[in-house]
Design a protein around this motif. Structure first.
Motif, mmCIF file in Angstrom:
data_model
loop_
_atom_site.group_PDB
_atom_site.id
_atom_site.type_symbol
_atom_site.label_atom_id
_atom_site.label_comp_id
_atom_site.label_asym_id
_atom_site.label_seq_id
_atom_site.Cartn_x
_atom_site.Cartn_y
_atom_site.Cartn_z
ATOM 1 N N TRP A 72 -1.172 53.383 -48.256
ATOM 2 C CA TRP A 72 -1.375 54.282 -49.401
ATOM 3 C C TRP A 72 -1.467 55.742 -48.971
ATOM 4 C CZ3 TRP A 72 -0.492 54.106 -54.295
ATOM 5 C CH2 TRP A 72 -1.085 55.032 -55.170
ATOM 6 N N ASP A 73 -0.785 56.604 -49.713
ATOM 7 C CA ASP A 73 -0.860 58.043 -49.496
ATOM 8 C C ASP A 73 -2.028 58.580 -50.325
ATOM 9 O OD1 ASP A 73 -0.625 60.786 -49.429
ATOM 10 O OD2 ASP A 73 1.536 60.827 -49.830
ATOM 11 N N GLY A 78 1.393 56.767 -53.967
ATOM 12 C CA GLY A 78 2.561 56.042 -53.488
ATOM 13 C C GLY A 78 2.294 55.430 -52.127
ATOM 14 N N PHE A 79 3.146 54.497 -51.739
ATOM 15 C CA PHE A 79 2.992 53.796 -50.470
ATOM 16 C C PHE A 79 4.027 54.284 -49.461
ATOM 17 C CE2 PHE A 79 1.165 50.828 -53.553
ATOM 18 C CZ PHE A 79 -0.031 50.484 -52.921
ATOM 19 N N PHE A 80 3.552 54.613 -48.259
ATOM 20 C CA PHE A 80 4.459 54.946 -47.180
ATOM 21 C C PHE A 80 5.206 53.691 -46.736
ATOM 22 C CE2 PHE A 80 1.237 58.368 -46.514
ATOM 23 C CZ PHE A 80 2.082 59.455 -46.658
ATOM 24 N N PHE A 81 6.383 53.903 -46.142
ATOM 25 C CA PHE A 81 7.197 52.779 -45.691
ATOM 26 C C PHE A 81 6.533 52.036 -44.536
ATOM 27 C CE2 PHE A 81 10.751 50.999 -43.158
ATOM 28 C CZ PHE A 81 11.284 50.155 -44.118
ATOM 29 N N ARG A 92 6.218 60.469 -42.309
ATOM 30 C CA ARG A 92 6.116 59.102 -42.847
ATOM 31 C C ARG A 92 6.853 59.071 -44.182
ATOM 32 N NH1 ARG A 92 0.204 56.952 -43.235
ATOM 33 N NH2 ARG A 92 1.241 54.929 -43.421
ATOM 34 N N GLU A 93 7.908 58.301 -44.239
ATOM 35 C CA GLU A 93 8.752 58.287 -45.428
ATOM 36 C C GLU A 93 8.224 57.323 -46.490
ATOM 37 O OE1 GLU A 93 12.690 57.355 -44.202
ATOM 38 O OE2 GLU A 93 13.061 59.341 -43.329
ATOM 39 N N LYS A 94 8.690 57.553 -47.711
ATOM 40 C CA LYS A 94 8.434 56.635 -48.821
ATOM 41 C C LYS A 94 9.773 56.269 -49.431
ATOM 42 C CE LYS A 94 4.136 58.952 -50.151
ATOM 43 N NZ LYS A 94 3.556 59.832 -51.186
ATOM 44 N N GLU A 95 9.898 55.015 -49.850
ATOM 45 C CA GLU A 95 11.144 54.541 -50.458
ATOM 46 C C GLU A 95 10.834 54.016 -51.851
ATOM 47 O OE1 GLU A 95 14.440 54.239 -51.502
ATOM 48 O OE2 GLU A 95 14.657 54.372 -49.314
ATOM 49 N N ASN A 105 7.785 50.088 -52.993
ATOM 50 C CA ASN A 105 6.918 50.759 -53.964
ATOM 51 C C ASN A 105 7.057 50.162 -55.356
ATOM 52 O OD1 ASN A 105 5.176 53.193 -53.200
ATOM 53 N ND2 ASN A 105 7.008 53.518 -51.955
#
Length: 244
Positions: A72-73, A78-81, A92-95, A105
């Motif tokens: 969790w960010d 949102g959730f990081f990958f 740290r990317e999110k998709e 996500n």
């Protein structure tokens, strides 16, 4: 078959409480990403909905807690990958794009919103609502590429009910109602069932004080946790559930 598949995953692909990605001939490698956790959560939720065995809901809650801890960010939602314990990256990317498979996500949003309502976790719901803002630009600019995410958005704002069914295991009236519910497409309703409200206390504290009436299977139909009068007549319960 689903239970056997889950047993294999839990036996071979969970190490020290961490979901892994790869298993081959006894060799286990690579920390799981958000999509792995989200789809594992989805599997637990599906097993609960197929069996109404509370152990699957308990496992769903446990993996959900791990998801928030690892991915969790806390700043914008949102959730990081990748997880906190993964190899350090510059970014740290999110998709959130939904391709042939829904993104981590999107799956997490949909399943966690449902689980939050089942367990009464308002703090989770508030956190998840941050995702609508965090991914607003991506989703609104290309809706057809985020259809699974939009399902989560729809589930949050569509009319929905909490259905709580209490009664002895194996009671014909209770089984009749549960089987009827499983045959219906009711994507926004949640179903909790046990012998007593106390049995639900550790998972869904809001249902603790619900009781059966005169030892009969008793149905509570609620909207936003505001419940109608409890029903012991199963035909009446089905009338209200399916025809209101």
């Amino acid at each position: 078959m689903a239970k056997q598949a889950m047993s294999f995953l839990e036996t071979h692909l969970v190490q020290q409480g961490r979901l892994m990605v790869r298993y081959r001939e006894g060799d286990v490698k690579h920390l799981g990403f958000i999509e792995d956790y989200a789809h594992m959560l989805s599997a637990y939720m599906s097993l609960y909905e197929a069996t109404f065995d509370l152990k699957w809901l308990t496992k769903a809650r446990a993996i959900a807690e791990n998801m928030f801890e690892l991915f969790w960010d806390k700043e914008i939602g949102g959730f990081f990958f990748s997880g906190l314990d993964a190899e350090a990256l510059i970014v740290r990317e999110k998709e959130v794009y939904d391709g042939a498979m829904p993104s981590g996500n999107s799956t997490a949003l949909h399943q966690l919103l449902k689980l939050s309502r089942m367990t009464g976790r308002q703090d989770w719901i508030e956190a998840l609502e941050q995702m609508f803002k965090a991914f607003y630009v991506d989703v609104s600019s290309y809706p057809s590429g985020h259809t699974a995410f939009l399902q989560g958005l729809l589930s949050q704002y569509a009319p929905k009910r909490e259905i709580i069914i209490l009664g002895k295991k194996g009671d014909p009236q209770k089984e009749q109602l549960l089987q009827a519910l499983q045959k219906r497409f009711m994507p926004f309703d949640i179903i909790l069932t046990a012998e007593t409200g106390q049995e639900l206390a550790h998972l869904a504290p809001f249902a603790t004080d619900y009781n059966t009436i005169n030892g009969s299977t008793t149905v509570y139909i609620c909207e936003n946790y505001s419940c109608r009068q409890p029903i012991t007549d199963i035909d009446e319960a089905m009338e209200q559930l399916f025809h209101d």
